[in-house]
Write an enzyme that holds these catalytic residues in place. Structure first.
Site, PDB file in Angstrom:
ATOM      1  N   HIS A   1      70.458  63.699 -45.783  1.00 35.21           N
ATOM      2  CA  HIS A   1      70.187  64.840 -44.378  1.00 35.21           C
ATOM      3  C   HIS A   1      68.911  64.413 -44.154  1.00 35.21           C
ATOM      4  O   HIS A   1      68.184  64.292 -44.986  1.00 35.21           O
ATOM      5  CB  HIS A   1      70.029  66.370 -44.055  1.00 35.21           C
ATOM      6  CG  HIS A   1      69.307  66.781 -45.183  1.00 35.21           C
ATOM      7  ND1 HIS A   1      67.846  67.109 -45.402  1.00 35.21           N
ATOM      8  CD2 HIS A   1      69.539  67.626 -47.255  1.00 35.21           C
ATOM      9  CE1 HIS A   1      66.825  67.380 -46.472  1.00 35.21           C
ATOM     10  NE2 HIS A   1      68.645  67.878 -47.530  1.00 35.21           N
TER      11      HIS A   1
ATOM     12  N   TYR B   1      60.993  71.264 -54.799  1.00 39.67           N
ATOM     13  CA  TYR B   1      62.392  71.548 -54.680  1.00 39.67           C
ATOM     14  C   TYR B   1      63.181  72.200 -53.423  1.00 39.67           C
ATOM     15  O   TYR B   1      62.902  73.693 -53.584  1.00 39.67           O
ATOM     16  CB  TYR B   1      62.592  72.314 -55.499  1.00 39.67           C
ATOM     17  CG  TYR B   1      62.629  70.615 -56.716  1.00 39.67           C
ATOM     18  CD1 TYR B   1      63.603  70.449 -58.132  1.00 39.67           C
ATOM     19  CD2 TYR B   1      61.123  69.746 -57.141  1.00 39.67           C
ATOM     20  CE1 TYR B   1      63.723  69.315 -58.743  1.00 39.67           C
ATOM     21  CE2 TYR B   1      60.859  69.081 -58.444  1.00 39.67           C
ATOM     22  CZ  TYR B   1      62.222  68.761 -59.208  1.00 39.67           C
ATOM     23  OH  TYR B   1      61.814  68.067 -59.900  1.00 39.67           O
ATOM     24  N   THR B   2      63.485  72.103 -53.207  1.00 38.05           N
ATOM     25  CA  THR B   2      64.732  72.961 -52.137  1.00 38.05           C
ATOM     26  C   THR B   2      66.034  72.762 -51.987  1.00 38.05           C
ATOM     27  O   THR B   2      66.973  72.033 -51.753  1.00 38.05           O
ATOM     28  CB  THR B   2      64.461  71.988 -50.619  1.00 38.05           C
ATOM     29  OG1 THR B   2      63.326  71.709 -50.228  1.00 38.05           O
ATOM     30  CG2 THR B   2      64.502  72.570 -48.719  1.00 38.05           C
TER      31      THR B   2
ATOM     32  N   ARG C   1      69.992  72.064 -42.276  1.00 37.52           N
ATOM     33  CA  ARG C   1      69.657  71.128 -42.169  1.00 37.52           C
ATOM     34  C   ARG C   1      70.723  69.684 -42.301  1.00 37.52           C
ATOM     35  O   ARG C   1      70.750  69.137 -42.422  1.00 37.52           O
ATOM     36  CB  ARG C   1      68.415  70.351 -43.259  1.00 37.52           C
ATOM     37  CG  ARG C   1      69.439  71.322 -44.868  1.00 37.52           C
ATOM     38  CD  ARG C   1      67.517  70.917 -45.687  1.00 37.52           C
ATOM     39  NE  ARG C   1      68.788  71.070 -47.258  1.00 37.52           N
ATOM     40  CZ  ARG C   1      68.436  72.308 -47.403  1.00 37.52           C
ATOM     41  NH1 ARG C   1      68.557  73.203 -46.899  1.00 37.52           N
ATOM     42  NH2 ARG C   1      68.270  72.586 -48.879  1.00 37.52           N
TER      43      ARG C   1
ATOM     44  N   GLU D   1      73.502  72.197 -52.120  1.00 35.07           N
ATOM     45  CA  GLU D   1      72.372  71.354 -53.073  1.00 35.07           C
ATOM     46  C   GLU D   1      72.160  72.301 -54.302  1.00 35.07           C
ATOM     47  O   GLU D   1      72.397  73.612 -54.354  1.00 35.07           O
ATOM     48  CB  GLU D   1      71.014  70.773 -52.257  1.00 35.07           C
ATOM     49  CG  GLU D   1      69.856  70.659 -53.329  1.00 35.07           C
ATOM     50  CD  GLU D   1      69.741  69.041 -53.194  1.00 35.07           C
ATOM     51  OE1 GLU D   1      70.855  68.921 -54.467  1.00 35.07           O
ATOM     52  OE2 GLU D   1      69.479  68.655 -53.448  1.00 35.07           O
ATOM     53  N   TRP D   2      71.532  71.796 -55.094  1.00 36.57           N
ATOM     54  CA  TRP D   2      71.689  72.253 -56.494  1.00 36.57           C
ATOM     55  C   TRP D   2      70.455  73.479 -56.171  1.00 36.57           C
ATOM     56  O   TRP D   2      69.632  73.325 -55.947  1.00 36.57           O
ATOM     57  CB  TRP D   2      70.762  71.026 -57.353  1.00 36.57           C
ATOM     58  CG  TRP D   2      70.996  71.937 -59.081  1.00 36.57           C
ATOM     59  CD1 TRP D   2      70.847  72.997 -59.744  1.00 36.57           C
ATOM     60  CD2 TRP D   2      70.876  70.643 -60.567  1.00 36.57           C
ATOM     61  NE1 TRP D   2      71.138  72.729 -61.140  1.00 36.57           N
ATOM     62  CE2 TRP D   2      71.432  71.960 -61.449  1.00 36.57           C
ATOM     63  CE3 TRP D   2      71.263  69.539 -60.266  1.00 36.57           C
ATOM     64  CZ2 TRP D   2      72.493  70.732 -62.576  1.00 36.57           C
ATOM     65  CZ3 TRP D   2      71.471  68.946 -61.526  1.00 36.57           C
ATOM     66  CH2 TRP D   2      71.842  69.896 -62.119  1.00 36.57           C
TER      67      TRP D   2
ATOM     68  N   ARG E   1      73.365  62.599 -55.560  1.00 39.70           N
ATOM     69  CA  ARG E   1      73.520  61.490 -56.481  1.00 39.70           C
ATOM     70  C   ARG E   1      74.613  62.111 -57.747  1.00 39.70           C
ATOM     71  O   ARG E   1      75.228  61.396 -58.427  1.00 39.70           O
ATOM     72  CB  ARG E   1      71.941  61.460 -56.877  1.00 39.70           C
ATOM     73  CG  ARG E   1      71.613  60.786 -55.980  1.00 39.70           C
ATOM     74  CD  ARG E   1      69.680  60.267 -55.907  1.00 39.70           C
ATOM     75  NE  ARG E   1      69.005  61.516 -56.354  1.00 39.70           N
ATOM     76  CZ  ARG E   1      68.268  62.315 -56.521  1.00 39.70           C
ATOM     77  NH1 ARG E   1      67.546  61.421 -57.872  1.00 39.70           N
ATOM     78  NH2 ARG E   1      67.122  63.026 -56.306  1.00 39.70           N
TER      79      ARG E   1
END
Length: 239
Positions: free
Chosen positions: A16, A27-28, A72, A103-104, A185
């Site tokens: 994004h 950290y988001t 996002r 996301e994590w 990743r």
């Protein structure tokens, strides 16, 4: 690009665009924030340059798209798409919004910067023998490496089943993922059958596109494109 390469399905990873928290190094994970104007412009530029018929990311060759449910990512997906056409309309109907590519979950570290996390963990008596490594140690109150691996492996299994019948052509079978920097990743590592904490150094800028595929047109040989030639541009007016 060889004829074999054109037959082999690809998996496109799109991060994004920029957000205020990403811009400031926070950290988001689960926090649902919007793209900045610059972040939206990043995706629009990527779409104008690389997305479209005969381009790197050709909607007519997509079989399925997986999108993180965070705003996002959904906004990025919307900006990435070209104007609807018959083929694009069909592709739009093959979209899954899934937490498997969210996301994590940073848990207690949500919204913090790296230095703040280091300080917090020190106050809690952690990391006395070695430095914190999110890939290995995970996040207090959030996800562990094992939890992240399990959901990514589940998604990879789905993608392999989608692409398996099309390894020798037989119709479009590319897959698109629209998600976040760290989880994408992690996805690359699991795609290559590496553990999430394997020391494979990678960078993926906001709005960037990465490409995974299979070596030797073999579904049991997942690989990544270190570099990828763009499709030939057809000369206008050529008969």
């Amino acid at each position: 690009m060889s004829e074999q390469d054109t037959l082999t399905p690809n998996v496109f990873l799109v991060r994004h665009g920029e957000t205020e928290w990403a811009k400031s190094g926070r950290y988001t994970g689960t926090t649902d924030i919007e793209l900045t104007p610059e972040g939206a412009a990043q995706i629009s530029s990527t779409a104008a340059t690389l997305v479209g018929t005969g381009r790197l990311l050709d909607p007519s060759r997509l079989r399925h798209t997986f999108v993180s449910p965070r705003r996002r990512a959904k906004r990025t997906f919307k900006l990435l798409l070209p104007s609807p056409s018959s083929s694009a309309a069909e592709w739009r109907n093959s979209v899954t919004y899934t937490d498997d590519i969210a996301e994590w979950d940073y848990g207690d570290y949500e919204g913090l910067k790296a230095g703040e996390i280091t300080k917090l963990r020190k106050e809690r008596g952690l990391d006395r023998e070695r430095k914190w490594n999110i890939w290995r140690d995970g996040c207090e109150g959030g996800e562990s490496m094992q939890q992240v691996s399990e959901r990514l492996d589940r998604l990879i299994s789905q993608i392999r089943e989608i692409q398996r019948p099309h390894m020798n052509g037989g119709g479009p079978a590319n897959v698109l993922l629209v998600a976040h920097g760290l989880i994408l990743r992690c996805f690359v590592k699991r795609w290559l059958n590496l553990s999430v904490d394997s020391p494979l150094q990678m960078m993926l800028a906001p709005g960037a596109i990465a490409v995974l595929s299979y070596k030797n047109n073999n579904i049991d040989e997942p690989a990544f494109h270190l570099g990828m030639a763009l499709p030939f541009a057809e000369e206008s007016g050529k008969e």
